[in-house]
Each structure stands twice: as C-alpha cells, then as structure tokens.
Design an enzyme around this catalytic site. Structure first.
Site, mmCIF file in Angstrom:
data_model
loop_
_atom_site.group_PDB
_atom_site.id
_atom_site.type_symbol
_atom_site.label_atom_id
_atom_site.label_comp_id
_atom_site.label_asym_id
_atom_site.label_seq_id
_atom_site.Cartn_x
_atom_site.Cartn_y
_atom_site.Cartn_z
ATOM 1 N N CYS A 34 -6.571 -0.842 3.603
ATOM 2 C CA CYS A 34 -6.150 -1.921 2.610
ATOM 3 C C CYS A 34 -6.307 -3.155 3.382
ATOM 4 O O CYS A 34 -6.780 -3.247 4.536
ATOM 5 C CB CYS A 34 -4.570 -1.836 2.538
ATOM 6 S SG CYS A 34 -3.751 -1.884 4.146
ATOM 7 N N ASP A 56 -8.021 -8.603 11.907
ATOM 8 C CA ASP A 56 -7.139 -9.856 11.654
ATOM 9 C C ASP A 56 -8.084 -11.169 11.450
ATOM 10 O O ASP A 56 -9.203 -11.136 12.145
ATOM 11 C CB ASP A 56 -6.215 -10.427 12.739
ATOM 12 C CG ASP A 56 -5.028 -9.589 12.503
ATOM 13 O OD1 ASP A 56 -4.793 -8.847 11.513
ATOM 14 O OD2 ASP A 56 -3.985 -9.800 13.200
ATOM 15 N N GLU A 78 -2.825 -15.848 11.492
ATOM 16 C CA GLU A 78 -3.413 -14.840 10.872
ATOM 17 C C GLU A 78 -3.038 -15.153 9.601
ATOM 18 O O GLU A 78 -2.034 -14.999 8.953
ATOM 19 C CB GLU A 78 -2.516 -13.543 11.324
ATOM 20 C CG GLU A 78 -3.215 -12.148 10.861
ATOM 21 C CD GLU A 78 -2.255 -11.043 10.843
ATOM 22 O OE1 GLU A 78 -1.502 -11.026 11.568
ATOM 23 O OE2 GLU A 78 -2.346 -10.250 9.563
ATOM 24 N N CYS A 80 0.759 -1.122 0.013
ATOM 25 C CA CYS A 80 0.124 0.053 0.093
ATOM 26 C C CYS A 80 0.731 1.170 -0.034
ATOM 27 O O CYS A 80 0.407 2.181 -0.589
ATOM 28 C CB CYS A 80 -0.994 0.116 1.078
ATOM 29 S SG CYS A 80 -0.585 -0.183 2.846
ATOM 30 N N GLU A 122 12.643 -11.847 8.816
ATOM 31 C CA GLU A 122 11.972 -12.576 9.847
ATOM 32 C C GLU A 122 12.712 -13.081 11.326
ATOM 33 O O GLU A 122 12.372 -12.926 12.203
ATOM 34 C CB GLU A 122 10.824 -13.545 9.523
ATOM 35 C CG GLU A 122 9.718 -13.041 8.911
ATOM 36 C CD GLU A 122 8.501 -12.729 9.733
ATOM 37 O OE1 GLU A 122 8.850 -12.532 10.900
ATOM 38 O OE2 GLU A 122 7.809 -12.146 9.048
ATOM 39 N N ARG A 135 10.191 -9.773 4.311
ATOM 40 C CA ARG A 135 10.290 -9.201 5.487
ATOM 41 C C ARG A 135 11.584 -10.169 6.197
ATOM 42 O O ARG A 135 11.704 -11.079 5.993
ATOM 43 C CB ARG A 135 9.439 -9.358 6.355
ATOM 44 C CG ARG A 135 8.273 -8.645 5.587
ATOM 45 C CD ARG A 135 6.826 -8.522 6.462
ATOM 46 N NE ARG A 135 5.942 -7.655 6.030
ATOM 47 C CZ ARG A 135 4.863 -7.304 6.533
ATOM 48 N NH1 ARG A 135 4.226 -8.011 7.478
ATOM 49 N NH2 ARG A 135 3.898 -6.313 5.760
HETATM 50 N N1 SER Z 1 -0.413 -3.172 4.507
HETATM 51 C C1 SER Z 1 -0.829 -4.150 5.452
HETATM 52 C C2 SER Z 1 0.128 -4.941 6.360
HETATM 53 O O1 SER Z 1 1.210 -4.777 6.363
HETATM 54 C C3 SER Z 1 -1.522 -5.110 4.303
HETATM 55 O O2 SER Z 1 -2.846 -4.931 4.418
HETATM 56 O O3 SER Z 1 -0.257 -5.607 7.024
HETATM 57 ZN ZN ZN Z 2 -1.500 -1.899 3.370
#
Ligand code: SER
Ligand code: ZN
Length: 504
Positions: free
Chosen positions: A463, A417, A435, A305, A337, A335
């Site tokens: 989003c 969530d 999740e 986003c 992790e 990411r």
């Molecule tokens: N931008 C959101 C997130 O990082 C995803 O919809 O969780």
């Molecule tokens: Zn987002």
C-alpha cells in the site's frame, strides 16, 4: 525447548477397580499419546501418577514444546476407554503447573511480566517459565507457545529499545531556492483559513485550504492513480476488532485508536434520566452516559488497507485481475496523537488516499517502479518540492509492535518514506523533514493473515498512503500562502480560488 506438565483430571466417579485398574490402562495409553503427539525424534514420558478417589494427577515430560498436546491426547483416550469400560467420564482437565524451558537470544535487562498466573526465572539466556493453573481450553489454544513467544519478544524489545529507527537515504531531489520560512499552520491561522477543531487534534478547514486539499487529492488521482489503472472503492469507516487482531494492530497500537461505542438501547425510555439531567443541568451527565453505552465494539479507521484486506479475505483472485490496484479515499483516519500533535501536519484526524495493490512479487516490484516515477513527476514538476526518499523500518512492523528491520539489504519487502524539507524548522541538514507519503510492499503478511490467494503462484500485497494534509503542509511550507509563489503546474490544477473570508 523442554516441557514438564503437572496435570489434574477429575473423573465423574472413582474407578471401581481403583489404582490397579488404571495401572493396566494408563501406561499403554500414555505411550500411544506421547508417540503420536510429540512428533518424530522427540521423546517424553509419564514420570509419575497417583489416583485419589476421583482425582488423577500425573506428571508428563517432553523434550519439545508439545507436552500439552500429549496430555490432551492422553485425556481423549482416557475418556474413550474409561467411558467404554467403566462408564466413567473425565469431568475436568487442567495443568496445575506447566514448566517450559527455553533459550532467549540475550539475557534480559529488566523484569519481564505476563498477564497470566506464572513464575519466570532466568539463568543467563536460559529461561524457565512455569504457567500455573491452565484449563483445558488454554491448553488446547496453545497459550504455552504464545507465552513463550511473548517472553522472547519482551526480552528482544528490552535490547532493541533505544536503538534508532532504521533510515537509509534512497534519493534526493535538487535543492530549491525557498523564500518562505514560516510555519504554514501559523500563517493560515493568522489569515483565518483554519480553526483548531472542536475536539482534540482536528482542524476545521475553511474554503481556501479545503480547496487546496482537494486540489492535492485531484493531482494524486489524476497524475498518479488513474494513469496506473487504480480504481476507486468506498470502504466503511469503522474497523472491527477482528480485522485488527489479524493485522496485529490491536497488540501493536492499542493506545493510538479512537474507540467506538454503541448505545446499549435506542429506546427513549432508557435514556429518560439522561435527557432529564441534560435539561436541568445543561451539562453532560458523564457517569450516566457511561452506563448507557457499550464497551468499545470497533475503532475508527486508523489505516485504510486493513479493511481492504478484510474485503478480499478468503478469496482467490483471478489471473486477469492481477495486479489488483484499488484506492480508498472515503474513510478518514483517526489516530490518538497525544503529545505529538503539531499544526496541520500532525493531527488526530486526517484525509488520506490509500492505494492498495495485490499481485505476484514481480508485478509489485514493477508497480513500485511505476509509482515512484509518477510520484517523482508530481513532486518535481507539479508541486516543485524539495523532497527525498528513504528506506525505513516498515510501517507494518512498527504498527504490529514487531521488533527489528526487514531486508534492508535486499530492499524487496519494506517501506519507503517520502520526506519534504520544511524551511521553518531550520537548516536542511539538521532539521527534521516531514514524512508526507509512504510506499510499501508487505510481502505475504496480510494476504496470509486474511487468506487471500492468487489463481496461480504467490500473492503479495502493498500500500502507499497519500496523506493530503501532509502534501498540503509540505507544499505551503516551501511555497507559502501567496499564489504568486506557487508553481505554474499547481496553479493550473487549483484553478480559481475561493475568496478569503474577512472576520470583523
Ligand atoms: N497503511 C500505511 C500506514 O499506516 C499507509 O499506507 O502507514
Ligand atoms: Zn496500508
């Protein structure tokens, strides 16, 4: 809040009239500067000043946080008047010490550090912060306000630490009879569907799981997004630092990004020593490589986003386009992790569809209802999952390092969530659920940060990240790898499956 500022101005030369000349000029200019910059109801004054040669030092107080602005205004007027009358300039301006007194919500429980020269003391909830040696740019740029805000945030965080994330059950699907109890990643590994990737936390999906992941993607697009009028965009894969500064990600998550660097040059001559070393040693000359690439210039996509908000930044959206509903599935999320990696459900690289929507608050609340209904249709009737939803700490607060929970009573802005039960993790009431999806309305946080406006009225955004590996893990953990255990609706979508590959 009160401020006391000890400042030093270096003049281009000692004023010919010396102290007496300044005596005639300074008090009037100071009064003017203070009354203009401190604002209504606030008071302040120049407590003392001395001139030694070309060096003017002065101490200025204010009973609000604007002492530095009064100083800047005074310096501007001094520049004008000394320039006009005596042809003297102000060479430099700095605060030797800027003392700000303010209150924090609770006494700190540990040390509070700042990365700029300072002294900080607390007396209960009363804080005294001395910022040392601030140059003109730092004064102009309001470092003092930001430092005060940072101290406040750090003290709040000390008290917030250890508190549970907010979590409140919203809905729960019926329990389902689930007969598969294996970790689906382990099961897929055993059947050679998957291989742990060549670098950390990434997976190579063979034809079968790839087909299933794409099936999930098709279900999301055809059953949720297209019926609601979402349209596809294709966004770049790298996020600029400018974007992450605006969203707050850069200060919230610097340890979770994969950073992107560039070659300093693409001229083979500059790389000759590197390539020669590779030819001789057959190893990566790491030290040499570090010299040849730039410091990080961007990060690999973390969430999609932010880049969409960048796309719309500075724009005004026409009424007829609202609510604007788009989705991206081109950028792949990375990411770092570290300790949290597990199987296909917790990875450093994942495929997500990220739908983003912008509209009036009413439009987004209505859209959230519609999205929830479409998701329920998919999870109940096509994937036949056991799942639930919960109101949680909003992702945009967690990701920008903000403290606290927003609006859990009103439930307008915030994050929902979606969680799936994973039988292999143990009984439903004690095991941690996965999740696999979220849905947020973020209010005007990002539309404001990126100056996106509506033709009329307030513009909000939100989003809803659809994590395809998560959808797949949730499904396989409940239904197993054998297609005979899969619900009819999913089997129809999946169609003919690729053959399993046998390794000898
Ligand atoms: N931008 C959101 C997130 O990082 C995803 O919809 O969780
Ligand atoms: Zn987002």
């Amino acid at each position: 809040m009160r401020g006391e500022l000890e400042a030093e101005l270096i003049l281009s030369q000692p004023p010919p009239g010396g102290h007496a000349a300044l005596e005639r000029l300074l008090p009037g200019l100071a009064e003017e500067a203070l009354s203009r910059s401190l604002g209504k109801g606030a008071t302040g004054r120049v407590v003392s000043w001395t001139l030694e040669g070309d060096r003017l030092t002065l101490t200025l107080t204010a009973d609000n946080s604007r002492a530095h602005q009064a100083l800047l205004a005074l310096a501007r007027r001094l520049r004008e008047e000394l320039g006009r009358r005596e042809k003297i300039g102000v060479r430099s301006l700095r605060a030797i010490r800027y003392r700000v007194g303010f209150d924090v919500p609770e006494p700190p429980t540990g040390p509070v550090t700042l990365p700029v020269p300072h002294e900080l003391r607390f007396d209960g909830t009363a804080a005294t912060l001395d910022l040392l040696d601030l140059d003109e740019e730092a004064l102009r740029d309001n470092w003092s306000d930001r430092a005060v805000a940072l101290v406040d945030e750090k003290v709040r965080r000390q008290h917030y630490r250890g508190k549970e994330q907010y979590w409140k059950l919203l809905s729960q699907s019926p329990q389902r009879e689930l007969t598969f109890h294996e970790d689906p990643t382990e099961a897929m590994l055993r059947r050679n569907w998957l291989k742990n990737g060549p670098t950390k936390g990434k997976w190579y999906l063979g034809p079968l799981p790839a087909h299933l992941l794409r099936t999930m993607e098709r279900i999301a697009v055809e059953e949720v997004l297209r019926p609601l009028g979402f349209e596809e965009v294709i966004q770049p894969h790298h996020d600029s630092f400018d974007i992450l500064l605006r969203t707050g990600h850069l200060e919230g998550l610097p340890g979770e990004f994969y950073y992107v660097t560039e070659p300093k040059s693409r001229d083979p001559a500059d790389w000759e020593r590197f390539t020669d070393l590779v030819k001789i040693t057959r190893k990566v000359p790491e030290g040499e490589l570090a010299q040849l690439v730039s410091p990080p210039v961007a990060v690999s996509c973390y969430a999609q986003c932010p880049t969409t908000y960048w796309w719309l930044s500075g724009r005004t959206l026409a009424q007829e386009n609202l609510p604007l509903k788009i989705f991206d599935r081109a950028a792949i999320s990375n990411r770092y992790e570290s300790g949290g990696r597990h199987g296909l459900e917790r990875v450093d690289e994942f495929h997500r569809i990220e739908p983003v929507y912008l509209g009036t608050p009413e439009q987004l609340l209505e859209l959230r209802k519609q999205l929830l209904a479409r998701y329920a249709h998919v999870f109940d009737r096509i994937l036949e999952l056991e799942w639930r939803t919960a109101w949680v700490t909003p992702f945009y607060m967690a990701q920008s390092g903000e403290v606290g929970v927003e609006d859990e009573t009103q439930r307008v802005k915030g994050t929902i969530d979606f969680e799936a039960y994973l039988p292999y993790r143990g009984p439903r009431d004690t095991a941690e659920w996965l999740e696999f999806q979220n849905l947020s309305i973020v209010g005007d946080k990002y539309t404001r940060a990126f100056t996106i406006k509506a033709q009329k009225g307030e513009l909000w955004s939100g989003c809803t990240g659809i994590g395809l590996e998560r959808w797949l893990t949730a499904f396989l953990a409940q239904r197993g790898l054998d297609p005979t255990g899969w619900p009819e609706g999913f089997r129809k979508y999946a169609g003919e499956l690729p053959r399993e590959i046998k390794f000898l």
